[in-house]
Write an enzyme that holds these catalytic residues in place. Structure first.
Site, PDB file in Angstrom:
ATOM      1  N   LYS A 105       0.813  -1.217   0.000  1.00 56.12           N
ATOM      2  CA  LYS A 105       0.000   0.000   0.000  1.00 56.12           C
ATOM      3  C   LYS A 105       0.852   1.274   0.000  1.00 56.12           C
ATOM      4  O   LYS A 105       0.384   2.330  -0.401  1.00 56.12           O
ATOM      5  CB  LYS A 105      -0.974  -0.014   1.176  1.00 56.12           C
ATOM      6  CG  LYS A 105      -2.042  -1.086   0.993  1.00 56.12           C
ATOM      7  CD  LYS A 105      -3.060  -1.081   2.103  1.00 56.12           C
ATOM      8  CE  LYS A 105      -4.202  -2.035   1.795  1.00 56.12           C
ATOM      9  NZ  LYS A 105      -3.797  -3.459   1.885  1.00 56.12           N
ATOM     10  N   ASP A 106       2.109   1.150   0.413  1.00 53.39           N
ATOM     11  CA  ASP A 106       3.007   2.304   0.371  1.00 53.39           C
ATOM     12  C   ASP A 106       3.176   2.853  -1.049  1.00 53.39           C
ATOM     13  O   ASP A 106       3.355   4.052  -1.230  1.00 53.39           O
ATOM     14  CB  ASP A 106       4.399   1.924   0.897  1.00 53.39           C
ATOM     15  CG  ASP A 106       4.420   1.726   2.414  1.00 53.39           C
ATOM     16  OD1 ASP A 106       3.671   2.415   3.118  1.00 53.39           O
ATOM     17  OD2 ASP A 106       5.213   0.878   2.875  1.00 53.39           O
TER      18      ASP A 106
END
Ligand code: PLP
Length: 548
Positions: free
Chosen positions: A121-122
């Site tokens: 998700k980064d």
């Protein structure tokens, strides 16, 4: 120079169209409850293979994102600077390296976990944080005090989304972030990751209740006129279009890494991606990449025991199913997990524990539109009507069915597989301690989500048109194993000589649990009214801190 159709956005439920990128990023969800997608999918420049081939990650992202964002909205050099800053926080220069797991089988892992919070998700949230700040600072040029636009991001998390959002938004100007997590129900590492961020604009709220209670509270806030009068609320969950967009880059990046391998034959080789899936955001980016023209033969949806998507691909019925609460689940044996009889099953891969997949609506809209025979605009209107009806059925009866023609079209691109917790554990073990008779296999510690993907990848490689060496299979590794210590320890507890701290734990996590924390407990009695008060108080306090 005006925006092209791929730089304008419509709602999947037909209520809006012609919106700018900035509007859809700041709004998150359309007013009619639909999700935003571009009015058209852009096609690639004819020389993309030659000219994009050697670009570094952020430059590749720049080429791809420019097709979806008008220069009038974000000038080219500003976009480049935002992207460079977003990916400079990654520990790998390559950002998302391709790792060959089994050279004889052409099985590869796309490692997406080298960002600040060690999960995929980064890739999207580092970018989204910078994007929010860019839009706000621009709107606030020459404005002072209460004249300034301020965005209050509110989100619920069971772990991964919250930490990635916090690391994406910490210290950003004119943005506050409130992340609600169920008190005592997230894993110790994830709780420590979130609550040890001490920036004044980051507010961790430990809510008494379950993840669903947190999510209900967030929904109530977004619908609440009172708070919306004083605070502009923003969303960071995977319905935000910018997140899908940012994820398209790594499908292209992986392709270029793959074709450089000596085992890849440009004439004969085929390519499949396998994606551990929850809300369908990650794999949807792969679908966009394919529709843009990336030569991908098939996309595999890998689910855990929360298998609504796998069931859909069997018969076209999309049906919410509450799991049998008396059936024992392995997921409950690990830290932080608590039975939640109302909703999803708690598995060893909690970031994929969902009842319904929010981004699936985007795929259904696009597929439905493709099955219509009118012009594009009318097909989209008709597709939006389908989507609206399906969502209404889902709400009233817990399920809907799509016509055969839509299912058939979906199956031309997608396949699916469901992986149980015992299989997840077995997969982690196999790849950590490969049997002696598998010469191409290198020992590797998979996290449970990535293991779900690999289990499906192995099955897909036995299908007639999926076999190595012709077919290369890239399975997405969505998290670092240290984030899911409970499952990894469970899988490898009998392995002689295995030492989690030595073999798995990255230095960044050492001592994390002992660091200073900032978190506010929110009792169940607070309700919507209490939550409003807390948000107002905390945002007010930020200003005090800043002015000291
Ligand atoms: C969020 C997440 C997923 C699921 O991704 P979707 O985009 O929701 O399908 C898979 N693995 C990990 C580790 C995640 O954090």
């Amino acid at each position: 120079m005006t925006a092209t159709a791929s730089q304008r956005y419509l709602s999947t439920r037909g209520g809006s169209s012609g919106l700018s990128f900035e509007e859809v990023v700041l709004k998150g969800l359309a007013n009619d409850g639909g999700l935003f997608i571009p009015e058209e999918i852009p096609s690639l420049p004819s020389d993309w293979r030659e000219t994009w081939n050697t670009l570094e990650f952020s430059e590749l992202a720049h080429r791809i994102l420019s097709l979806y964002i008008s220069l009038e909205e974000i000038p080219s050099d500003h976009l480049r600077e935002i992207l460079q800053r977003s990916y400079s926080t990654f520990r790998e220069v390559n950002v998302t390296p391709l790792h060959t797991l089994d050279a004889t089988q052409n099985l590869h892992l796309l490692e997406l976990f080298h960002g600040p919070t060690f999960a995929f998700k980064d890739v999207a949230l580092q970018f989204l944080g910078n994007l929010f700040e860019y839009f706000l600072v621009r709107r606030n040029d020459c404005k002072e005090g209460s004249q300034r636009h301020h965005l209050t991001v509110v989100g619920a998390t069971s772990g991964d989304t919250g930490s990635a959002a916090i690391y994406g938004l910490r210290g950003k100007k004119d943005v506050s972030v409130f992340i609600l997590h169920p008190a005592g129900r997230v894993s110790p590492i994830q709780e420590a990751q979130m609550t040890t961020v001490l920036d004044s604009n980051v507010h961790n709220l430990a809510v008494e209740g379950t993840f669903d209670d947190c999510q209900d509270m967030v929904k109530a806030l977004f619908a609440d006129e009172d708070i919306n009068k004083t605070h502009k609320l923003g969303a960071v969950n995977s319905i935000n279009w910018a997140r899908i967009l940012a994820q398209i880059t790594y499908y292209f990046h992986a392709y270029f890494d793959l074709i450089r391998l000596p085992t890849f034959d440009p004439e004969k080789s085929k390519l499949r991606f396998v994606v551990p899936t929850g809300n369908f955001g990650d794999i949807l980016a792969g679908y966009f990449a394919k529709r843009m023209g990336l030569p991908v033969d098939r996309l595999y949806i890998a689910t855990n025991e929360n298998d609504i998507l796998d069931r859909f691909f069997q018969n076209g019925l999309y049906e919410k199913q509450t799991p049998n609460p008396t059936e024992p689940t392995i997921g409950l044996q690990i830290d932080g997990a608590k039975a939640d009889p109302s909703g999803v099953r708690e598995t060893l891969s909690p970031a994929m524990d969902i009842l319904v997949s929010s981004n699936f609506e985007r795929l259904l809209f696009m597929l439905s539109s493709l099955t219509k025979t009118s012009n594009k605009r009318q097909s989209d209107v008709d597709a939006a009507a389908d989507v609206k009806k399906w969502q209404a059925d889902l709400k009233s009866s817990g399920s809907f069915s799509v016509p055969d023609i839509v299912l058939t079209l979906a199956k031309e691109t997608f396949s699916s597989g469901r992986v149980s917790d015992p299989e997840t554990l077995a997969t982690i073990k196999t790849f950590h301690s490969p049997p002696a008779a598998t010469p191409g296999l290198e020992p590797y510690v998979l996290d449970p989500h990535s293991a779900v993907g690999i289990a499906v990848a192995l099955r897909s490689m036995t299908e007639p048109d999926g076999q190595p060496p012709i077919t290369h299979t890239i399975s997405l590794a969505t998290a670092h194993p240290a984030k899911f210590a409970g499952a990894v320890r469970l899988a490898l507890q009998d392995v002689e000589g295995f030492d989690f701290d030595k073999d798995v734990l990255p230095t960044e996590f050492v001592g994390l649990e002992k660091k200073e924390r900032r978190v506010r407990f929110v009792g169940a009695h607070e309700g919507l009214q209490g939550m409003r008060r807390i948000i107002r108080e905390e945002v007010e306090n930020e200003k005090v801190v800043e002015n000291v």
